[in-house]
Write an enzyme that holds these catalytic residues in place. Structure first.
Site, PDB file in Angstrom:
ATOM      1  CG  HIS A 130      51.893 -36.807 -50.665  1.00 20.04           C
ATOM      2  ND1 HIS A 130      51.939 -35.588 -50.609  1.00 20.04           N
ATOM      3  CD2 HIS A 130      51.106 -37.173 -49.569  1.00 20.04           C
ATOM      4  CE1 HIS A 130      51.287 -35.311 -49.606  1.00 20.04           C
ATOM      5  NE2 HIS A 130      50.637 -36.079 -49.039  1.00 20.04           N
ATOM      6  CD  GLN A 133      52.782 -37.648 -45.494  1.00 16.08           C
ATOM      7  OE1 GLN A 133      51.997 -36.977 -45.545  1.00 16.08           O
ATOM      8  NE2 GLN A 133      53.429 -38.210 -44.236  1.00 16.08           N
ATOM      9  CB  CYS A 265      50.790 -40.295 -45.308  1.00 12.25           C
ATOM     10  SG  CYS A 265      49.505 -41.342 -46.181  1.00 12.25           S
TER      11      CYS A 265
HETATM   12  N1  NVA Z   1      47.569 -42.136 -51.139  1.00  8.03           N
HETATM   13  C1  NVA Z   1      46.572 -41.352 -50.525  1.00  8.03           C
HETATM   14  C2  NVA Z   1      47.464 -40.450 -49.594  1.00  8.03           C
HETATM   15  C3  NVA Z   1      46.671 -39.239 -48.853  1.00  8.03           C
HETATM   16  C4  NVA Z   1      47.441 -38.156 -48.125  1.00  8.03           C
HETATM   17  C5  NVA Z   1      45.959 -40.431 -51.379  1.00  8.03           C
HETATM   18  O1  NVA Z   1      46.258 -40.279 -52.626  1.00  8.03           O
HETATM   19  O2  NVA Z   1      44.602 -40.195 -51.132  1.00  8.03           O
HETATM   20  N1   CP Z   2      49.012 -36.814 -45.240  1.00 13.92           N
HETATM   21  C1   CP Z   2      48.236 -35.806 -45.958  1.00 13.92           C
HETATM   22  O1   CP Z   2      48.696 -35.430 -47.139  1.00 13.92           O
HETATM   23  O2   CP Z   2      46.961 -35.462 -45.374  1.00 13.92           O
HETATM   24  P1   CP Z   2      45.894 -34.504 -46.047  1.00 13.92           P
HETATM   25  O3   CP Z   2      45.505 -35.278 -47.254  1.00 13.92           O
HETATM   26  O4   CP Z   2      45.094 -34.153 -45.142  1.00 13.92           O
HETATM   27  O5   CP Z   2      46.541 -33.339 -46.492  1.00 13.92           O
END
Ligand code: NVA
Ligand code: CP
Length: 310
Positions: A130, A133, A265
């Protein structure tokens, strides 16, 4: 910058710094209501195969503030890899749009999309990484702490996509990182190898432990994320038990430095990975983090699409 923005591991230190400098400038311009339409008439197609609030809205509004347009394509509508191959979608979209963004499960899909797209591809979260982020996170830490070198970042919880991108960012930027996960939930070995190699170059220490107490001790930043990521909903109950000792609560925060900040996040599950008093308390910077997604992504877009020089 490379053609695509897929992993922080691919970025040179100077490129990360360039993103941070432009983010500061764009944030200031935004606050001052100064025009900054660096991407006038540019467009981006966004593919979301998972839910999103922050990513979707910040990219859409960010692109608009830069004078461009972002359109949202739900998986249901385009059926990436089902209705049409990833390669054909990539080749088609890159004839219309100046950039393609994707949030998906398999990281290989992001790589395949980038391979066949003539235009920049942005990774807006895969099961592995990610990066947008983590860029917003390090920018937020810099804002709060003044500098990054030598700080101790404690990541408590699941060794997931967010943890992986943070490891890459920490290794490149001189932040020491201690990761505490339950046994069997440590970060991916391949990622660890790459991050350790980067850390060796910058002299950063990255430790992976199974004890949240040791990790939190004297930390400048404590970071956590959900115990079950998107796509792991069926494991949520089982994970709740396994991760229960890894909750960030006031007792854990008390082990860190007095001016330690709490990061997440989002979305968060109060009562699981973090207690309400911590995430809603004075040390929490989670909404600054969320806001900085907008500014940092505008910088990434501008640099990828050559906006300031084009
Ligand atoms: N680790 C989480 C982050 C969400 C922004 C996911 O992948 O669901
Ligand atoms: N932190 C983040 O990526 O949030 P969303 O899943 O809401 O985009």
């Amino acid at each position: 910058m490379n053609k695509d923005f897929i992993s922080i591991h691919d970025l040179k230190f100077a490129e990360i710094e360039e993103i941070m400098v432009l983010t500061t400038d764009l944030k200031q311009k935004q606050k001052n209501n100064e025009k900054h339409e660096y991407l006038w008439a540019k467009s981006m197609a966004m593919i979301f195969e998972k839910p999103s609030t922050r990513t979707r809205v910040s990219f859409e509004i960010g692109m608009w503030q830069l004078g461009g347009l972002a359109i949202n394509l739900d998986q249901e509508a385009i059926g990436l890899g089902e209705r049409e191959s990833v390669a054909d979608v990539a080749r088609t979209l890159s004839r219309f749009a100046d950039a393609i963004l994707i949030r998906t499960f398999s990281h290989d899909k992001v790589i395949e999309l980038a391979k066949y797209s003539d235009q920049p591809v942005i990774n807006a979260l895969s099961d592995r990484l990610h990066p947008c982020q983590a860029m917003a996170d390090v920018f937020t830490i810099q804002e709060k702490k003044g500098s990054l070198k030598g700080l101790k970042l404690a990541y408590i919880g699941d060794g997931n996509n967010v943890c992986h991108s943070l490891m890459f960012a920490a290794a490149k930027l001189g932040i020491n990182m201690v990761i505490a996960c339950p046994k069997g939930y440590e970060p991916n070995e391949e990622i660890v190898k790459l991050a350790f190699a980067d850390a060796k170059v910058t002299g950063v220490e990255i430790d992976i432990l199974n004890d949240p107490v040791v990790a939190a001790k004297d930390a400048d930043v404590i970071y956590t994320d959900v115990w079950a990521s998107m796509g792991q909903e069926k494991q949520a109950k089982k994970r709740q038990k396994i991760f229960s000792k890894f909750q960030v609560n006031s007792k854990l925060m008390d082990l860190a430095k007095a001016d330690c900040i709490f990061m997440h996040c989002l979305p968060a599950h109060r009562g699981d990975e973090v207690t309400a008093d911590v995430i809603d308390g004075p040390q929490s910077v989670v909404f600054d983090q969320a806001e900085n997604r907008l500014h940092v992504q505008k910088a990434i877009l501008t640099l990828l699409l050559g906006g300031k020089n084009g």
